[in-house]
Design a protein around this motif. Sequence first.
Motif, short mmCIF file in Angstrom:
data_model
loop_
_atom_site.label_atom_id
_atom_site.label_comp_id
_atom_site.label_asym_id
_atom_site.label_seq_id
_atom_site.Cartn_x
_atom_site.Cartn_y
_atom_site.Cartn_z
N VAL A 51 0.85 -1.19 0.00
CA VAL A 51 0.00 0.00 0.00
C VAL A 51 0.89 1.24 0.00
O VAL A 51 1.82 1.35 0.80
CB VAL A 51 -0.92 0.00 1.24
CG1 VAL A 51 -1.76 1.27 1.29
CG2 VAL A 51 -1.81 -1.23 1.24
N ILE A 52 0.58 2.17 -0.90
CA ILE A 52 1.35 3.42 -0.98
C ILE A 52 1.01 4.29 0.22
O ILE A 52 -0.16 4.55 0.50
CB ILE A 52 1.06 4.17 -2.29
CG1 ILE A 52 1.51 3.32 -3.49
CG2 ILE A 52 1.73 5.54 -2.31
CD1 ILE A 52 1.12 3.88 -4.84
N HIS A 79 5.13 -2.58 2.15
CA HIS A 79 5.08 -3.76 1.27
C HIS A 79 5.13 -5.08 2.03
O HIS A 79 5.61 -5.16 3.15
CB HIS A 79 6.18 -3.70 0.21
CG HIS A 79 7.57 -3.80 0.75
ND1 HIS A 79 8.13 -4.99 1.16
CD2 HIS A 79 8.52 -2.85 0.94
CE1 HIS A 79 9.38 -4.76 1.58
NE2 HIS A 79 9.62 -3.47 1.46
N GLU A 80 4.61 -6.10 1.36
CA GLU A 80 4.69 -7.47 1.85
C GLU A 80 6.14 -7.95 1.69
O GLU A 80 6.94 -7.27 1.05
CB GLU A 80 3.74 -8.34 1.03
CG GLU A 80 2.28 -7.93 1.16
CD GLU A 80 1.38 -8.62 0.14
OE1 GLU A 80 1.86 -9.44 -0.68
OE2 GLU A 80 0.17 -8.33 0.17
N MET A 115 7.80 -4.49 5.30
CA MET A 115 8.21 -3.23 5.93
C MET A 115 7.70 -2.06 5.12
O MET A 115 7.19 -2.23 4.02
CB MET A 115 9.73 -3.15 6.07
CG MET A 115 10.49 -3.05 4.75
SD MET A 115 12.26 -2.89 4.97
CE MET A 115 12.80 -4.51 4.45
N THR A 116 7.88 -0.87 5.65
CA THR A 116 7.56 0.36 4.92
C THR A 116 8.87 0.99 4.51
O THR A 116 9.76 1.19 5.36
CB THR A 116 6.75 1.33 5.81
OG1 THR A 116 5.54 0.67 6.20
CG2 THR A 116 6.41 2.60 5.05
N VAL A 122 -1.06 -1.69 -4.49
CA VAL A 122 -0.38 -1.86 -5.78
C VAL A 122 0.53 -3.08 -5.80
O VAL A 122 0.94 -3.59 -4.76
CB VAL A 122 0.46 -0.61 -6.14
CG1 VAL A 122 -0.41 0.61 -6.33
CG2 VAL A 122 1.54 -0.36 -5.10
N GLN A 123 0.82 -3.51 -7.00
CA GLN A 123 1.92 -4.42 -7.27
C GLN A 123 2.95 -3.58 -8.00
O GLN A 123 2.59 -2.62 -8.69
CB GLN A 123 1.48 -5.59 -8.15
CG GLN A 123 0.55 -6.54 -7.43
CD GLN A 123 0.16 -7.71 -8.31
OE1 GLN A 123 -0.18 -7.54 -9.47
NE2 GLN A 123 0.21 -8.90 -7.75
#
Length: 122
Positions: A57-58, A72-73, A83-84, A103-104
């Motif tokens: 997620v942005i 992100h995953e 982590m972000t 998003v991917q």
Amino acid sequence: MIRTLISLAGGALVLASCGQQADPAPGEAAVESPSAAPEAAAASSAAAAKTAYGAGVITAVDPAAGTVTINHEPIKAVNWPAMTMSFKAGPAVIREAAIGDRVQFDLTVRGGTGEITAIYPH
């Protein structure tokens, strides 16, 4: 003695005709072709770059800095846990990015730093 010198000279000629360099004798420095350095650097750079794919997620978009931050995953291809983190991104990617979007993304990783090369809705 002469037979040894002739054998060494013949070996050097065979190596030269194959395009290979003979190892320098002890005490001599190896001389590298000037054209070999850019090729070695390009090969090293290509080997160091890795393509990976992620999803998340942005959480921030900074056009001035040219970055997109994504929670992100895990990204297994580069052994990153969830982590972000902020990623460099080109103008086209930044235009497509909006805070809160799931998003991917395609990622190029060099030296532990990632750059998003494409982004897709997920």
